[in-house]
Design an enzyme around this catalytic site. Structure first.
Site: not given
Ligand code: 3PY
Ligand code: MG
Length: 257
Positions: A47, A72, A151, A177
């Site tokens: 991101h 990441r 996530e 997420d």
């Molecule tokens: C989330 O919280 O979904 C993440 O990917 C953290 O950056």
């Molecule tokens: Mg995320």
């Protein structure tokens, strides 16, 4: 890349690592944060606005401060994991690992045979570690850490199987997420009761597998809570919010004075 202590040793050392999280598009930002008391520095290519060349250039700058560098990668771009390992990162976080096949493919780019299919070309890792090629090949799989992000509901449902994949060293929870998934897309609330329950489950399953649990926190205060909860590493986001908080504190001090 850290050899002694290695990044896995630091993660398993009993004190949670507090890691800076960077997305601004210049290598000087992670380099600066590495000089603060963070235990490691992570760069976000999913991101953040940092591009590939800038993130690569940051790796030796973070290492020069004696800290492990992490990245990441974007969703599904597992080949990028190998390229960052070549440059000398100590850990890679792969977002949205939702199937066993995702986990296997990620691990295959993270680990040399016989565990995976990582290809030879570790120019930066050799320079930063000082290891001879044969020694690096022998030790690299144990010196670097692969974090599969959990996530989604799909990932939660197969977390034990993800943790069993050879070459997956740990799980990195994504509370934002996860909240969207658990709230059926109706909101984003990383501190909700639903997420808290899911995080307890993630921690329990990771502990049962004897692997590493990491997570993202949007503030220092939340990072403290998650470290006390038992995560081995908490990434504190982000460089941009730290910049804004510092700017606001400076202005407020000037306006009061
Ligand atoms: C989330 O919280 O979904 C993440 O990917 C953290 O950056
Ligand atoms: Mg995320």
């Amino acid at each position: 890349m850290l050899i002694n202590p290695s990044f896995p040793d630091l993660l398993k050392g009993g004190t949670p690592l507090l890691t800076a999280w960077c997305g601004l598009p210049d290598p000087s930002v992670p380099a600066l944060l590495a000089r603060e008391e963070f235990d490691a520095v992570a760069m976000d290519m999913q991101h953040g606005s940092m591009d590939f060349a800038a993130a690569l250039r940051a790796v030796p700058l973070i290492a020069a401060a004696g800290k492990p560098a992490l990245v990441r990668i974007p969703v599904g771009e597992f080949a990028m994991a190998s390229r960052f390992l070549d440059a000398g990162v100590s850990g890679v976080i792969a977002p949205m690992i939702n199937t066993i096949e995702d986990a296997r493919r990620f691990a295959s780019f993270m680990k040399f045979p016989s565990v995976g299919q990582r290809s030879w070309g570790a120019y930066g890792a050799l320079a930063l570690s000082g290891l001879e090629p044969a020694e690096y090949l022998r030790r690299a799989n144990d010196l670097t850490v692969s974090f599969a992000m959990v996530e989604t509901r799909e990932a939660l449902a197969i977390i034990d199987e993800i943790l069993e994949v050879p070459g997956i060293d740990g799980v990195f929870a994504g509370p934002a997420d996860l909240s969207i998934a658990l709230l059926g897309g109706k909101g984003v609330d990383p501190a909700s009761a639903e997420v808290e329950k899911a995080l307890d489950h993630v921690l329990a399953r990771v502990r049962a597998a004897g692997k590493i649990a990491a997570i993202f926190a949007p503030s220092g205060a939340r990072a403290g809570d998650l470290a006390r909860k038992g995560f081995n590493m908490v990434c504190i986001g982000s460089d941009m919010s730290m910049l804004r908080a510092g700017a606001q504190a400076s202005l407020a001090a000037a306006q009061q004075g």
